[in-house]
Structures are given as structure tokens and as C-alpha cells.
Design a protein around this motif. Structure first.
Motif, mmCIF file in Angstrom:
data_model
loop_
_atom_site.group_PDB
_atom_site.id
_atom_site.type_symbol
_atom_site.label_atom_id
_atom_site.label_comp_id
_atom_site.label_asym_id
_atom_site.label_seq_id
_atom_site.Cartn_x
_atom_site.Cartn_y
_atom_site.Cartn_z
ATOM 1 N N HIS A 77 -6.408 12.754 -9.522
ATOM 2 C CA HIS A 77 -5.449 13.228 -8.500
ATOM 3 C C HIS A 77 -4.873 14.556 -8.966
ATOM 4 O O HIS A 77 -4.054 14.576 -9.894
ATOM 5 N N GLN A 80 -0.991 15.018 -9.199
ATOM 6 C CA GLN A 80 -0.241 14.188 -10.147
ATOM 7 C C GLN A 80 -0.253 14.744 -11.569
ATOM 8 O O GLN A 80 0.203 14.067 -12.508
ATOM 9 N N LEU A 91 1.559 -0.282 -11.278
ATOM 10 C CA LEU A 91 1.100 0.550 -10.156
ATOM 11 C C LEU A 91 2.101 0.757 -9.016
ATOM 12 O O LEU A 91 2.446 1.886 -8.692
ATOM 13 N N LEU A 95 3.955 4.238 -8.245
ATOM 14 C CA LEU A 95 3.719 5.075 -7.063
ATOM 15 C C LEU A 95 5.044 5.531 -6.465
ATOM 16 O O LEU A 95 5.241 6.716 -6.174
ATOM 17 N N ARG A 202 -5.846 6.350 0.994
ATOM 18 C CA ARG A 202 -5.292 6.139 -0.357
ATOM 19 C C ARG A 202 -5.700 4.771 -0.903
ATOM 20 O O ARG A 202 -6.315 4.670 -1.951
ATOM 21 N N PHE A 203 -5.333 3.712 -0.195
ATOM 22 C CA PHE A 203 -5.833 2.355 -0.430
ATOM 23 C C PHE A 203 -5.436 1.529 0.780
ATOM 24 O O PHE A 203 -4.643 1.991 1.622
ATOM 25 N N HIS A 230 -9.078 3.591 -3.597
ATOM 26 C CA HIS A 230 -8.776 2.704 -4.724
ATOM 27 C C HIS A 230 -9.110 1.270 -4.339
ATOM 28 O O HIS A 230 -8.941 0.885 -3.181
ATOM 29 N N GLU A 233 -7.034 -2.771 -8.269
ATOM 30 C CA GLU A 233 -6.558 -2.187 -9.525
ATOM 31 C C GLU A 233 -5.543 -3.106 -10.200
ATOM 32 O O GLU A 233 -5.583 -3.294 -11.415
ATOM 33 N N HIS A 269 -11.271 2.015 -10.002
ATOM 34 C CA HIS A 269 -10.760 0.853 -10.730
ATOM 35 C C HIS A 269 -11.658 -0.383 -10.641
ATOM 36 O O HIS A 269 -12.244 -0.762 -11.645
ATOM 37 N N ASP A 320 -8.374 9.477 -13.639
ATOM 38 C CA ASP A 320 -7.248 9.011 -12.825
ATOM 39 C C ASP A 320 -5.906 9.618 -13.235
ATOM 40 O O ASP A 320 -4.867 8.976 -13.095
HETATM 41 N N1 GUN Z 1 -3.542 3.229 -5.747
HETATM 42 C C1 GUN Z 1 -3.068 3.867 -4.661
HETATM 43 N N2 GUN Z 1 -2.647 5.109 -4.976
HETATM 44 C C2 GUN Z 1 -2.858 5.268 -6.284
HETATM 45 C C3 GUN Z 1 -2.626 6.346 -7.188
HETATM 46 O O1 GUN Z 1 -2.135 7.418 -6.844
HETATM 47 N N3 GUN Z 1 -2.979 6.117 -8.482
HETATM 48 C C4 GUN Z 1 -3.535 4.957 -8.895
HETATM 49 N N4 GUN Z 1 -3.860 4.800 -10.171
HETATM 50 N N5 GUN Z 1 -3.746 3.934 -8.069
HETATM 51 C C5 GUN Z 1 -3.412 4.085 -6.775
#
Ligand code: GUN
Ligand code: ZN
Length: 431
Positions: A77, A80, A91, A95, A202-203, A230, A233, A269, A320
């Protein structure tokens, strides 16, 4: 223009596996890499190849150094970078506390442009020549990272983040704007030079069903673009997914249902999967990004590389950052070794190199153009200096095999050991 680089050469031809199969990698102690106009012509033994080399070829000598293919970071990212190494959360809290506030600052296009330039230079500083990159929800975040990569002729895949629920208001798009913005960015950037676009929900926790459906529609309309998200994770995340999508068999099944599991889909992940998920990922051509520093730092879990590879899933390493703690693929590979060690598995140095180069290229469906020194591939490579720090120098001087030496370099190395990074034969970093 023809150039030749003389050093030790190491590259993979296939996955060396847990047994470190010697036929899967090539090592030339006194090697020569010959390139023309940024493309590999030949890699081999220097003594043999120097004989036939024309006088006008520009020859660069790197005595005591090791040349490997440019590293490929399958998941990172760029917004970040400035919250790397933030303390104390797993997590979902991480976030909210760190990642979202950092990403909100990208509402300013100038800020995004500056951050993108810094990020790309940090990648090159670490020997990373290709990356698959998350932006923010802002469309101009994708413009900024593509512009930075194009200025350095770097191969890079990126996308604007899609998220329309369970997130701060200032980072929220909606299904329609996510579709329209992504489509506009695909048309603008995908296939321009060495750039590729990734549809980037994003997820599944932060996208409505309407948005996931819109992402799936785009994926169908543009089969050549990537999908980047993602998956599985963190335990709390997986539990919330089960509540949010009660009719899905598994987390992976959510993406599958919306048409987001296919060739060129890359899932970061993949820690909490079962055999059925792994079989489905393999048969559909989806790939996993193994992000060991992040998985340890955020307390997420341990990636089961042998199970993934036994099922036939494409796997590459990802840093990551900023959940991960380093942009160095050397450090990332070293943490991958430890993650496997904790599970009574091994990660030989040759396989670690594979995951950072050819394996990652296979995960991204780029192995026809990058990942090793087979002739015809793009000449992205890294010159590593085992003697750049006194301890690594001392340790490598007693190594009896290239595997032993390279393992020590992975374990002790970092960006100080990246003496030079070449993008299509042009040096971008020179210590
Ligand atoms: N899952 C959703 N967003 C993120 C992120 O920004 N980083 C990580 N590691 N997992 C996520
Ligand atoms: Zn991530």
C-alpha cells in the motif's frame, strides 16, 4: 545498445520446492548477463560468453557482487508508507487507528504525487522493480502512482480502492462511482508502457454487495486487468465476513460469487483457508500474496505455503507495507523462512528467491516478461553486495555453497546490500 554485466548470477527456472531442487535454479559463480535495448539476450558463464562478445559492447564489472532478477512485491500500500511501524493493534483496530487517517490525507492530489514519488524510489532502493500496489479511494491516487512508475519506466500494477461501507465517510465511494472511476482509470492507464490496472475492492467487509457486483462486472468486461484485494487475514475479520455474507460457504466464496476469483486475481494473506478454498483458488487461477512481516506484526497468523503450493496455487511474496514492516524483499523472505519454521516446514534460499522473483511473476501472470534471465525477458535486475555490512561480509566469506551464502544474505541483508537496481538495463539506484 548492447551491455554486459559481469558478477555472480543466480536466477530460478521453476519452483525449487522444499527440497531445493538444483534443476530449478541456475548459478554462475563468474557469470555474465548480456542485454540489448533493455532485453535479456543471454545469461551464462562469463568465460564462455566473453569470447564471443563484440568489442563495442559496454562491459560493467561487479567483482564480489551477486546479480539476481529484480524483486517483485505482490502486495503493498503506497499510502501507508508513513504509518509503517505503528504500535499495538490487530487488523480492524489498526485500520481505524492508523491506516484510514493516513489514507484520508490523500484527498490532496499534490500530497499523493509527492508520496508516490517517495514510495517508488524506496522500492528501487530496496531492489524492487515491479509491485502490485493499493492506492486510496481517491482516483487521483492511482494517477499519482502510475505517473511515478512511468517516469522511471517501472513495471507496476495499481488501482484505486473501492469501499462503500464500514469505513470513515471521507473515504467512502459508492457502487456507481467505483465502477465509473475504475473504468476511466483502466482506459487511461492499463497497458500504457509497463503499467497495468487492478480493480481493487479493499476487502469484502468494506464493499456492499452492489459494489462487489460492480467490481465483478468490470472484471468480466476487462479480462486482461488484475483484481487485487485482501482475503482471510484476521480471525475477527473472518468472523465478521461469515455474519455479513451468511449464504457464502467461505470468505473466498464471497469473491467467487461476485466474479472476482479468476486469472489475475491476487489475494493478500490467505491465512484462514481450507482445502476446498485452496483447490478452488488453484483451479480458477487466483494467486496468493504471502506477507510474512505483516502477518507477524499485526498478529494475524501463519501462511501455509506448502499447503498452498501442494494445491497448485500461485504464490509470491508481498511486503504489505504499512501493515508490513519493511519494503525489503530480503527481509520479507527472511521472515517467510521463520513463519515456515514455526510450522515445521522449511524455506530454502532458492525457494525464497523464487517467491520474490519468478514465483511472484507467475502469481501476477507476468512470467512471460519478467522473473528471471531467460532470453527475451525484460532486463530488470538487482546487484547485491554481500559485503555491504561487516557481519554479512564475515558470514558470507565462510559460506561453502551459493545456497548457504544467499541464505545468510537474506537473513542479514537489507537495502544496504542492494548496490544497484536496473530497470530495463538502466541503473536507478547506485550506492
Ligand atoms: N485488509 C483491508 N485493508 C487492509 C489494509 O490496508 N492492510 C491490511 N494488512 N489488511 C487489510
Ligand atoms: Zn494489504
Amino acid at each position: 545498445m548492447r551491455q554486459a554485466f559481469r558478477a555472480s548470477l543466480l536466477h530460478c527456472l521453476s519452483d525449487p520446492g522444499e527440497e531445493s531442487r538444483a534443476s530449478a535454479f541456475q548459478y554462475f559463480e563468474d557469470g555474465l548477463l548480456i542485454i540489448e535495448d533493455g532485453i535479456v539476450l543471454e545469461a551464462g558463464n562469463a568465460e564462455n560468453l566473453l569470447e564471443g562478445l563484440a568489442e563495442d559492447v559496454l562491459l560493467v564489472d561487479y567483482p564480489g557482487k551477486l546479480i539476481v532478477p529484480g524483486f517483485i512485491d505482490c502486495h503493498v500500500h503506497y499510502p501507508q508508507l508513513d504509518i509503517i511501524a505503528s504500535y499495538g493493534e490487530q487488523l480492524l483496530d489498526w485500520l481505524n487507528r492508523y491506516a484510514y487517517p493516513a489514507e484520508a490525507r490523500f484527498s490532496d492530489p499534490d500530497y499523493a504525487r509527492q508520496a508516490a514519488a517517495v514510495f517508488v524510489d524506496e522500492l528501487l532502493n530496496n531492489g524492487t522493480t515491479t509491485a502490485m500496489v493499493f492506492g486510496t479511494v481517491h482516483a487521483h491516487s492511482a494517477d499519482a502512482i502510475f505517473e511515478a512508475a512511468a517516469a522511471r519506466d517501472m513495471r507496476l500494477i495499481a488501482g484505486k480502492v473501492l469501499m462503500d461501507r464500514n469505513c470513515p465517510d471521507e473515504l467512502r465511494d459508492d457502487a456507481d462511482s467505483a465502477y465509473a472511476d475504475s473504468k476511466m482509470l483502466i482506459e487511461r492507464w492499463h497497458g500504457q508502457g509497463r503499467l497495468g490496472y487492478a480493480i481493487t475492492p479493499r476487502f469484502a467487509l468494506t464493499s456492499s454487495e452492489a459494489q462487489l457486483a460492480a467490481a465483478g462486472k468490470l472484471a468480466r468486461e476487462y479480462p486482461g486487468v488484475w483484481v487485487h484485494t485482501h482475503l482471510a487475514e484476521n480471525r475477527d475479520e473472518v468472523d465478521q465476513i461469515a455474519r455479513q455474507f451468511p449464504s457464502s460457504r467461505s470468505y473466498l466464496d464471497v469473491y467467487d460469487h461476485f466474479g472476482l476469483l479468476r486469472e489475475r486475481s491476487v489475494f493478500a494473506h490467505c491465512l484462514h483457508l481450507d482445502d476446498q478454498d485452496r483447490a478452488r483458488m488453484a483451479s480458477t487461477g487466483g494467486a496468493a500474496a504471502f506477507c510474512p512481516t505483516s502477518n507477524l506484526f499485526l498478529g494475524s497468523g501463519l501462511f501455509d505455503l506448502p499447503a498452498m503450493r501442494a494445491a497448485g496455487v500461485r504464490c509470491g511474496l508481498g511486503t504489505d507495507v504499512g501493515g508490513g514492516t519493511s519494503l525489503s524483499m530480503l527481509k520479507t523472505a527472511s521472515e517467510a523462512y521463520k513463519v515456515l519454521h514455526l510450522q515445521d516446514h522449511t524455506l530454502p534460499a532458492a525457494r525464497a528467491l523464487y517467491l520474490a522473483t519468478l514465483g511472484a511473476a507467475e502469481a501476477l501472470y507476468l512470467d512471460d516478461v519478467i522473473g528471471n534471465f531467460v532470453s527475451g525477458k525484460e532486463a530488470d535486475f538487482v546487484v547485491l553486495d554481500p559485503a555491504a555490512s561487516s557481519l554479512a561480509a564475515r558470514r558470507s566469506s565462510t559460506a561453502e555453497t551459493i545456497e548457504e551464502a544467499f541464505f545468510a544474505l537474506l537473513t542479514l541483508g537489507d537495502e544496504r546490500h542492494v548496490a544497484a537496481t536496473f530497470i530495463k538495463g538502466i541503473s536507478q539506484k547506485n550506492n
